[in-house]
Design a protein around this motif. Structure first.
Motif, PDB file in Angstrom:
ATOM      1  N   LEU A 145     -11.515 -14.178   2.452  1.00 26.39           N
ATOM      2  CA  LEU A 145     -11.107 -14.036   1.053  1.00 26.39           C
ATOM      3  C   LEU A 145      -9.954 -14.940   0.649  1.00 26.39           C
ATOM      4  CD1 LEU A 145     -11.040 -10.118   0.832  1.00 26.39           C
ATOM      5  CD2 LEU A 145     -12.937 -11.641   0.213  1.00 26.39           C
ATOM      6  N   ASP A 146      -9.361 -15.649   1.587  1.00 27.20           N
ATOM      7  CA  ASP A 146      -8.029 -16.205   1.379  1.00 27.20           C
ATOM      8  C   ASP A 146      -7.964 -17.379   0.411  1.00 27.20           C
ATOM      9  OD1 ASP A 146      -7.290 -14.263   3.133  1.00 27.20           O
ATOM     10  OD2 ASP A 146      -6.923 -15.620   4.822  1.00 27.20           O
ATOM     11  N   GLU A 147      -9.086 -18.021   0.130  1.00 29.70           N
ATOM     12  CA  GLU A 147      -9.065 -19.159  -0.786  1.00 29.70           C
ATOM     13  C   GLU A 147      -9.357 -18.769  -2.233  1.00 29.70           C
ATOM     14  OE1 GLU A 147      -7.877 -22.052   0.197  1.00 29.70           O
ATOM     15  OE2 GLU A 147      -7.617 -21.020   2.131  1.00 29.70           O
ATOM     16  N   LEU A 148      -9.502 -17.480  -2.502  1.00 29.72           N
ATOM     17  CA  LEU A 148      -9.689 -17.047  -3.888  1.00 29.72           C
ATOM     18  C   LEU A 148      -8.464 -17.433  -4.715  1.00 29.72           C
ATOM     19  CD1 LEU A 148     -11.182 -13.468  -3.354  1.00 29.72           C
ATOM     20  CD2 LEU A 148     -12.406 -15.497  -4.164  1.00 29.72           C
ATOM     21  N   ASP A 149      -8.689 -17.975  -5.897  1.00 32.60           N
ATOM     22  CA  ASP A 149      -7.603 -18.440  -6.764  1.00 32.60           C
ATOM     23  C   ASP A 149      -7.139 -17.280  -7.636  1.00 32.60           C
ATOM     24  OD1 ASP A 149      -5.787 -19.951  -8.135  1.00 32.60           O
ATOM     25  OD2 ASP A 149      -7.276 -20.974  -9.402  1.00 32.60           O
ATOM     26  N   ILE A 150      -6.177 -16.529  -7.136  1.00 30.53           N
ATOM     27  CA  ILE A 150      -5.715 -15.335  -7.832  1.00 30.53           C
ATOM     28  C   ILE A 150      -4.232 -15.456  -8.164  1.00 30.53           C
ATOM     29  CG2 ILE A 150      -7.428 -13.827  -6.750  1.00 30.53           C
ATOM     30  CD1 ILE A 150      -5.193 -12.866  -4.865  1.00 30.53           C
ATOM     31  N   GLU A 151      -3.830 -14.703  -9.169  1.00 23.10           N
ATOM     32  CA  GLU A 151      -2.409 -14.581  -9.493  1.00 23.10           C
ATOM     33  C   GLU A 151      -1.915 -13.254  -8.941  1.00 23.10           C
ATOM     34  OE1 GLU A 151       0.615 -14.585 -13.362  1.00 23.10           O
ATOM     35  OE2 GLU A 151      -1.460 -15.284 -13.556  1.00 23.10           O
ATOM     36  N   VAL A 152      -0.809 -13.289  -8.215  1.00 25.49           N
ATOM     37  CA  VAL A 152      -0.313 -12.098  -7.529  1.00 25.49           C
ATOM     38  C   VAL A 152       1.028 -11.686  -8.127  1.00 25.49           C
ATOM     39  CG1 VAL A 152       0.373 -11.125  -5.304  1.00 25.49           C
ATOM     40  CG2 VAL A 152      -1.490 -12.792  -5.407  1.00 25.49           C
ATOM     41  N   GLU A 153       1.143 -10.391  -8.425  1.00 28.30           N
ATOM     42  CA  GLU A 153       2.372  -9.875  -9.034  1.00 28.30           C
ATOM     43  C   GLU A 153       2.988  -8.724  -8.250  1.00 28.30           C
ATOM     44  OE1 GLU A 153       1.141  -8.667 -12.884  1.00 28.30           O
ATOM     45  OE2 GLU A 153       1.013 -10.711 -13.698  1.00 28.30           O
ATOM     46  N   HIS A 154       2.205  -8.106  -7.371  1.00 30.30           N
ATOM     47  CA  HIS A 154       2.664  -6.870  -6.729  1.00 30.30           C
ATOM     48  C   HIS A 154       2.771  -7.058  -5.222  1.00 30.30           C
ATOM     49  CE1 HIS A 154       2.085  -4.867 -10.538  1.00 30.30           C
ATOM     50  NE2 HIS A 154       0.842  -5.326 -10.587  1.00 30.30           N
ATOM     51  N   TYR A 155       3.904  -6.595  -4.663  1.00 28.12           N
ATOM     52  CA  TYR A 155       4.155  -6.743  -3.228  1.00 28.12           C
ATOM     53  C   TYR A 155       4.551  -5.425  -2.574  1.00 28.12           C
ATOM     54  CZ  TYR A 155       4.084 -11.612  -4.663  1.00 28.12           C
ATOM     55  OH  TYR A 155       3.713 -12.816  -5.204  1.00 28.12           O
ATOM     56  N   GLN A 156       4.234  -4.324  -3.229  1.00 22.79           N
ATOM     57  CA  GLN A 156       4.305  -2.999  -2.630  1.00 22.79           C
ATOM     58  C   GLN A 156       2.902  -2.401  -2.739  1.00 22.79           C
ATOM     59  OE1 GLN A 156       6.607  -1.497  -0.988  1.00 22.79           O
ATOM     60  NE2 GLN A 156       8.504  -2.595  -1.468  1.00 22.79           N
ATOM     61  N   ALA A 157       2.481  -1.669  -1.719  1.00 23.68           N
ATOM     62  CA  ALA A 157       1.095  -1.200  -1.633  1.00 23.68           C
ATOM     63  C   ALA A 157       0.645  -0.539  -2.937  1.00 23.68           C
ATOM     64  CB  ALA A 157       0.954  -0.234  -0.467  1.00 23.68           C
ATOM     65  N   ARG A 158      -0.403  -1.112  -3.553  1.00 21.87           N
ATOM     66  CA  ARG A 158      -0.878  -0.665  -4.862  1.00 21.87           C
ATOM     67  C   ARG A 158      -2.382  -0.404  -4.813  1.00 21.87           C
ATOM     68  NH1 ARG A 158       2.661  -2.247  -9.178  1.00 21.87           N
ATOM     69  NH2 ARG A 158       1.073  -1.405 -10.570  1.00 21.87           N
ATOM     70  N   PRO A 159      -2.811   0.796  -4.413  1.00 19.85           N
ATOM     71  CA  PRO A 159      -4.245   1.078  -4.329  1.00 19.85           C
ATOM     72  C   PRO A 159      -4.955   0.995  -5.671  1.00 19.85           C
ATOM     73  CG  PRO A 159      -2.951   3.083  -4.048  1.00 19.85           C
ATOM     74  CD  PRO A 159      -1.991   1.940  -3.985  1.00 19.85           C
ATOM     75  N   GLU A 160      -4.208   1.171  -6.770  1.00 19.41           N
ATOM     76  CA  GLU A 160      -4.835   1.115  -8.094  1.00 19.41           C
ATOM     77  C   GLU A 160      -5.337  -0.278  -8.435  1.00 19.41           C
ATOM     78  OE1 GLU A 160      -0.315   0.931  -8.793  1.00 19.41           O
ATOM     79  OE2 GLU A 160      -1.739   1.887  -7.420  1.00 19.41           O
TER      80      GLU A 160
END
Length: 276
Positions: A145-160
């Motif tokens: 999955l690692d090459e998916l072009d995503i924007e990341v905002e959360h760095y605490q476990a977020r199951p939602e």
């Protein structure tokens, strides 16, 4: 019951090179399982914590050092996990201790570790001269999955963050090398790769990668992170058959590789990945 704060983690520890089983520090699994809604008396998975020990040595009866690589299998249904620094200190205590044979070392370790974990622990010791191609580097199966072009905002476990398409049923294997969490006590980073083998509604890949990355500043032990991931995927993605298997980078000569699965057919391979 022992707490993480009472463990040797983050404290100066003496180097003890004579055998001492009292160095092992078990901790109950139940507290963290209660936190994420897992009933310790009716686990939703089977599993094992696979430990590889790369700094393992003792003396033969004539005082000559022996070295080996150890594979240790601690069952997930044991009431306790074993804190990793205490495990390292325990293994160090073999360094200047004489044993009659490899079998004698295995028997002592299985007795001590089973007593600490509260369940039957299996130990395999392989002398380096016998390793051969068993130490070859492996790659995880399935789609990365690692090459998916995503924007990341959360760095605490977020199951939602997790999403699944209930109109599409799949049976697939996914993996990522972007798993990182932090030690529950010291806050030091733990790096890992994770395999997710499941059937059920198709998990949205971008949401899954964002979710896995959200562990980046999350503080838990390896075993607890894997159980949290397993539980979150069941709850938020309605998976039916599910295996979560993490391979963590070694620290202090040990790597810890927990797997949790409700798939009776899943077979655990003790792969060695490039970072291990």
């Amino acid at each position: 019951m022992a707490t993480p704060e009472a463990s040797p983690l983050g404290k100066t520890s003496a180097y003890i090179d004579q055998y001492d089983a009292g160095l092992l520090f078990p901790m109950e699994r139940k507290g963290k399982r209660d936190e994420i809604g897992i009933n310790s008396n009716a686990l939703p998975f089977r599993g094992v914590d696979v430990w590889n020990a790369y700094e393992l040595s003792w003396l033969n009866p004539r005082g000559k050092p022996r070295v080996a690589i150890g594979e240790i299998f601690i069952p997930a249904d044991s009431p306790c996990l074993i804190e990793s620094k205490s495990f390292k200190l325990y293994l160090n205590s073999f360094n200047q201790t004489r044993f009659d044979s490899v079998r004698a070392v295995v028997e002592v370790m299985e007795r001590d570790l089973s007593g600490a974990a509260g369940g039957p622990v299996r130990v395999i010791l392989v002398p380096l001269s016998q390793m051969g191609h068993s130490a070859d580097i492996s790659t995880l199966p399935g789609e990365n999955l690692d090459e998916l072009d995503i924007e990341v905002e959360h760095y605490q476990a977020r199951p939602e963050l997790l999403r699944a398409d209930t109109s599409q049923e799949v049976d697939e294997v996914l993996h990522s090398h972007l798993l990182k969490s932090n030690c529950l006590v010291t806050g030091q980073p733990d790096w890992g790769s994770v395999l997710i083998d499941y059937s059920g509604p198709r998990i949205d890949r971008e949401s899954l990668l964002k979710y896995l990355i959200s562990f980046r500043q999350h503080n838990e032990f390896h075993e607890q992170c894997v159980e949290r991931i397993f539980q979150d995927l069941r709850r938020h993605c309605d998976t039916r058959r599910l295996t979560v298997y993490a391979r963590y980078v070694r620290r202090g000569g040990l790597d810890i590789n927990p797997y949790r699965s409700n798939d009776e057919a899943f077979v655990v391979d003790n792969w060695r990945l490039v970072r291990q």
